[in-house]
Design an enzyme around this catalytic site. Structure first.
Site, PDB file in Angstrom:
ATOM      1  CG  HIS A  90      42.236  48.993  38.910  1.00  0.00           C
ATOM      2  ND1 HIS A  90      41.004  48.778  39.464  1.00  0.00           N
ATOM      3  CD2 HIS A  90      42.006  49.523  37.685  1.00  0.00           C
ATOM      4  CE1 HIS A  90      40.065  49.157  38.613  1.00  0.00           C
ATOM      5  NE2 HIS A  90      40.640  49.610  37.520  1.00  0.00           N
ATOM      6  CB  CYS A 142      40.255  52.696  38.281  1.00  0.00           C
ATOM      7  SG  CYS A 142      38.697  52.930  37.455  1.00  0.00           S
ATOM      8  CE  LYS A 169      40.747  45.316  32.759  1.00  0.00           C
ATOM      9  NZ  LYS A 169      40.217  46.586  32.281  1.00  0.00           N
ATOM     10  CD  GLN A 221      45.127  46.524  32.023  1.00  0.00           C
ATOM     11  OE1 GLN A 221      45.453  46.285  30.855  1.00  0.00           O
ATOM     12  NE2 GLN A 221      44.001  47.150  32.324  1.00  0.00           N
ATOM     13  CG  ASP A 251      44.779  43.166  39.406  1.00  0.00           C
ATOM     14  OD1 ASP A 251      44.343  42.547  38.414  1.00  0.00           O
ATOM     15  OD2 ASP A 251      44.506  44.357  39.639  1.00  0.00           O
TER      16      ASP A 251
HETATM   17  N1  C6P Z   1      41.151  48.536  34.369  1.00  0.00           N
HETATM   18  C1  C6P Z   1      41.337  50.322  32.720  1.00  0.00           C
HETATM   19  O1  C6P Z   1      40.877  51.094  31.880  1.00  0.00           O
HETATM   20  P1  C6P Z   1      37.443  44.587  35.943  1.00  0.00           P
HETATM   21  O2  C6P Z   1      36.741  45.891  35.886  1.00  0.00           O
HETATM   22  O3  C6P Z   1      37.051  43.759  37.145  1.00  0.00           O
HETATM   23  O4  C6P Z   1      37.380  43.825  34.660  1.00  0.00           O
HETATM   24  O5  C6P Z   1      39.009  44.933  36.096  1.00  0.00           O
HETATM   25  C2  C6P Z   1      39.432  45.734  37.137  1.00  0.00           C
HETATM   26  C3  C6P Z   1      40.902  45.973  37.026  1.00  0.00           C
HETATM   27  C4  C6P Z   1      41.733  45.400  37.977  1.00  0.00           C
HETATM   28  N2  C6P Z   1      43.059  45.529  37.896  1.00  0.00           N
HETATM   29  C5  C6P Z   1      43.646  46.218  36.914  1.00  0.00           C
HETATM   30  C6  C6P Z   1      45.131  46.299  36.863  1.00  0.00           C
HETATM   31  C7  C6P Z   1      42.856  46.833  35.934  1.00  0.00           C
HETATM   32  O6  C6P Z   1      43.449  47.506  34.958  1.00  0.00           O
HETATM   33  C8  C6P Z   1      41.454  46.731  36.001  1.00  0.00           C
HETATM   34  C9  C6P Z   1      40.573  47.445  35.004  1.00  0.00           C
HETATM   35  C10 C6P Z   1      40.457  49.235  33.295  1.00  0.00           C
HETATM   36  O7  C6P Z   1      42.491  50.405  33.101  1.00  0.00           O
HETATM   37  C11 C6P Z   1      39.117  49.774  33.707  1.00  0.00           C
HETATM   38  S1  C6P Z   1      39.245  50.881  35.061  1.00  0.00           S
END
Ligand code: C6P
Length: 412
Positions: A129, A370, A232, A209, A206
């Protein structure tokens, strides 16, 4: 030989009943929410926990001797303990509350980043991401370090041999996604960590997910850092977690200064607070951890093994049904993938897919998610992505498939 204990299957209809927002119509159709990788919907128990905090206990924490402040502090620190247990960390001091996965990665890139110099290498993968790419690029710009990228194959799986070839004594950090948000690929994070440690690199995983889909034990993985976002995993937005091994967090300098992260301040010198407060400058998101702890209670009551089994069933069912629609191509087919169904349709832009299925009440995400390098890797501008959570049902998948068939008819 004793048989493994059977997983008590979850009843998705009952689970669904606990999510107030799902009980509404969109454009005259029952809402089918399949955008869980972007953010999950909230159980009543989580909404109530946050509301109760503001109705009963709200005060600033770590500061007041009055009863409300003590209650709020206890609730906030109690939530830290709940997260520690959920992630399998050794001590509460290793759990830093941050705004989300993004901020957790930025914290590490900025703070651990102070020990990175010109010629050092940061190794990520092609499926990251942007949150796990850009902070490292910024670090490389600042320091002269070099960003290396491990490739993925046509199924969207990491090519482990290539990853291993990129490891060397120059590798200072390996930063890798646990589960890809655009492909659903689940990385062998334990193996990745072992190989990275063998060359002396620190490992950040990370888990944005991962934590609502499978049990995570940071000590079993062996990683140095693990980040995730509460929104999430059925919790509130604006709150997330950075797990870090104590020895490393102790060595790392704070990255933001302000209240609560200090022990004493004079104009000559500031002494920093102990862990984890050293990394939590200013008044934090007070109700966030309380909502996150309620979300963890909710997840654990269902059982992560039961959630994983249920979502695997939805993924198999959805993959089969969508694959039968002429012109549909599934993007991301790695063995063991989880909960994400990305696809394209011949001659149809994914945004048109998203708009048409929304007319049927079905919420999915379309775009690059993203992960622009993933789109480049597959030679496509975007995908349509359905992503599952514990409260989705086979009927939800049926509604998606009906809606995608309509898209095919419109563009026939
Ligand atoms: N992906 C998606 O629709 P934040 O925004 O900090 O809560 O998470 C960022 C992030 C980091 N790593 C992974 C693997 C992610 O999937 C995400 C966020 C969302 O897939 C929003 S772009």
């Amino acid at each position: 030989m004793t048989a493994a204990p059977a997983v008590k299957p979850l009843d998705p209809t009952k689970v669904r009943a606990e999510i107030p927002i799902l009980h509404q119509e969109i454009r005259g159709n029952p809402l089918v929410y399949l955008d869980n990788a972007a953010t999950t919907q909230k159980p009543a128990a989580v909404i109530d926990a946050v509301a109760d905090f503001y109705r009963r206990d709200n005060a600033n924490i770590h500061r007041g001797v009055h009863t409300l402040s003590q209650r709020a502090t206890d609730a906030y620190e109690g939530a830290r303990g709940r997260v520690r247990g959920f992630l399998g960390a050794a001590e509460d001091a290793e759990i830093v509350f941050v705004r989300g996965a993004t901020e957790g990665i930025n914290l590490v890139a900025n703070s651990l980043g102070r020990s990175i110099g010109a010629g050092d290498e940061i190794l990520i993968s092609w499926m990251e991401h942007h949150s796990n790419i850009v902070p490292w690029q910024l670090l490389c710009e600042r320091t002269g370090a070099v960003l290396k990228v491990a490739p993925i194959d046509d199924t969207g799986a990491l090519i482990l041999e290539e990853f291993e070839k990129l490891l060397s004594e120059r590798t200072k950090v390996v930063a890798m996604v646990h589960q890809s948000n655009s492909l659903g690929t689940v990385n062998p994070v334990r193996e990745i960590t072992e190989r990275a440690h063998a060359v002396g690199a620190k490992v950040l995983i990370d888990g944005a997910q991962a934590t609502s889909h499978r049990a995570v034990d940071v000590r079993e993985i062996g990683c140095d850092f693990y980040v995730t976002s509460a929104h999430k995993m059925f919790g509130p937005s604006g709150i997330g977690v950075l797990y870090g091994r104590r020895a490393l967090l102790e060595e790392m300098p704070p990255w933001q200064g302000g209240g609560d992260m200090i022990l004493t301040v004079t104009f000559e010198k500031t002494e920093y607070n102990e862990l984890p407060h050293k990394f939590e400058a200013g008044t934090p998101h007070l109700s966030g951890p309380i909502g996150l702890a309620a979300a963890i209670d909710w997840i654990e009551a269902l059982g992560l093994d039961a959630i994983a089994a249920h979502e695997d069933d939805l993924l198999r069912y959805g993959t089969e049904a969508l694959s039968e629609i002429p012109g549909v191509t599934i993007v991301g087919t790695a063995p063991g993938k989880s909960s994400v169904l990305s696809f394209t349709m011949d001659g149809v832009h994914p945004h048109d897919i998203g708009t048409i299925v929304d007319q049927e009440g079905v919420a999915i995400r379309t775009g690059h998610h993203c992960t622009q390098p993933v789109m480049d890797r597959f030679g496509i501008p975007a995908t349509a992505r359905a992503s599952f959570a514990a409260y989705n049902t086979r009927e939800d998948v049926d509604a998606l498939v009906r809606a995608v068939r309509k898209v095919a008819e419109v563009f026939a």
